[in-house]
Scaffold this motif. Sequence first.
Motif, short mmCIF file in Angstrom:
data_model
loop_
_atom_site.label_atom_id
_atom_site.label_comp_id
_atom_site.label_asym_id
_atom_site.label_seq_id
_atom_site.Cartn_x
_atom_site.Cartn_y
_atom_site.Cartn_z
N LEU A 56 0.95 -1.39 0.21
CA LEU A 56 -0.03 -0.13 -0.02
C LEU A 56 0.91 1.33 0.19
O LEU A 56 0.16 2.29 -0.12
CB LEU A 56 -0.87 -0.04 1.27
N THR A 57 2.28 1.00 0.08
CA THR A 57 2.86 2.28 0.33
C THR A 57 3.31 2.89 -1.11
O THR A 57 3.45 2.11 -2.07
CB THR A 57 4.26 2.07 1.17
N ILE A 58 3.82 4.14 -1.15
CA ILE A 58 4.27 4.80 -2.41
C ILE A 58 5.41 5.83 -1.88
O ILE A 58 5.46 6.11 -0.76
CB ILE A 58 2.98 5.52 -3.21
N PRO A 59 6.28 6.12 -2.90
CA PRO A 59 7.34 6.96 -2.64
C PRO A 59 6.70 8.35 -2.26
O PRO A 59 5.55 8.79 -2.92
CB PRO A 59 8.22 7.10 -3.62
N PHE A 60 7.37 9.18 -1.09
CA PHE A 60 6.75 10.33 -0.99
C PHE A 60 7.17 11.35 -2.01
O PHE A 60 8.63 11.52 -1.95
CB PHE A 60 7.35 10.82 0.45
N ASN A 61 6.56 12.12 -2.59
CA ASN A 61 7.33 12.99 -3.58
C ASN A 61 6.39 14.54 -3.64
O ASN A 61 6.55 15.15 -4.51
CB ASN A 61 6.86 12.33 -5.05
N LYS A 62 5.89 14.70 -2.41
CA LYS A 62 5.40 15.92 -2.18
C LYS A 62 6.45 16.98 -1.53
O LYS A 62 7.29 16.71 -0.87
CB LYS A 62 4.34 16.06 -1.03
N GLU A 63 6.61 18.25 -2.25
CA GLU A 63 7.39 19.43 -2.13
C GLU A 63 6.77 20.39 -1.00
O GLU A 63 6.01 20.57 -1.01
CB GLU A 63 7.72 20.17 -3.39
#
Length: 362
Positions: free
Chosen positions: A65-72
């Motif tokens: 269920l996890t995804i890379p964190f890509n928020k700036e």
Amino acid sequence: MVPLLGVIREFRDITLFEIDGMKAFYREYFADSKQMHNFATQEPAKPLNNAQMCGSFFYIYDMALTIPFNKEYKSPQELVSLLQNRGLEIHKPTKAEHYLKHIGYYRLSAYMYPLFKMPKEQHVFKKNASFDKVMMLYRFDKKFRLLLFNEIEKIEVAIRSAIVNIASDVIGNPFWITESTNFIDQVKYNRTMALIDNELRHTREDFIVHFRETYSNPYPPAWILAEILPFGVMTNIYSNLKNKRIKKAISQRFGLQVTPFESWLTIITVTRNSCCHHSRVWNRVYSIRATLPNRITHPWITQPTDLLRIYFTLCIIKYFLNIISPDNDMVAKLQTLFTHFPEIDKSAMGFPEKWENEPLWR
């Protein structure tokens, strides 16, 4: 404690467990598909300034269920624009930027969540949702935490006193806390002793300095140690006592059986932690389910209640206060707070209709 799968459904990808000695069970069932991580605090903070729950903490998350964190990172100005684009009314953008700068978007986002349309994952605000409403919820929660902490302090002091006085009287040894023969689980005892040693190394309390300079004993007596130990440590000392008669006498001082008494102490400690760490409490759904007593001699509630909502925690606090301080004004404090914040949805806190007419609150 709620059923494990229920917790996973509730929090979806991350689950926090506050339990001790159950890791093997979860590893057996989830090791193939989950990842486990432990964390622990080596130096619990001082009583009434902070709090730590003693015991093991670990969480399980599903890698699928996890995804890379890509928020700036976004500046307060950018965040104001983002919130406006999502439908939040912001009448004074400069003032909103000021709050985002000094409080933080992430902290305030917890108070935005109730204002989202369904499905909330889309982050679209309901009609007429405003930044003013977000700040109203934030201010209410702050005042609510202060109210809770003030009442919990009285309970903590009374429970410390009961543990120390009753155990010291029955055992007949002022130094019983630091003697292993008084405890069931030696691993827990050793952990407690490590915490005691750590507190004694770091404390600058005058009464500890005086004891060291005056007496030759390696440890102070129980009634002195109790003043520097975190509340979670004191409750673990209680739960680890070997003498069942002592445990029963302490719990009966508050009109409870041992098992629900221990359970309610955990609820008090967890709530105290939330208040100390300035966490959201007003509409939180907790993951620890309290044990209900088989019988209760003091006034209690009669209406069905969600045990995971803050209202039930308030009931526990009020129950203890009615014993410790029979003339307490907790009802008046709550009603005054609700009067100052009439928009608060008390049902989101778990309050039933006409809660103030319950035997507990009268």
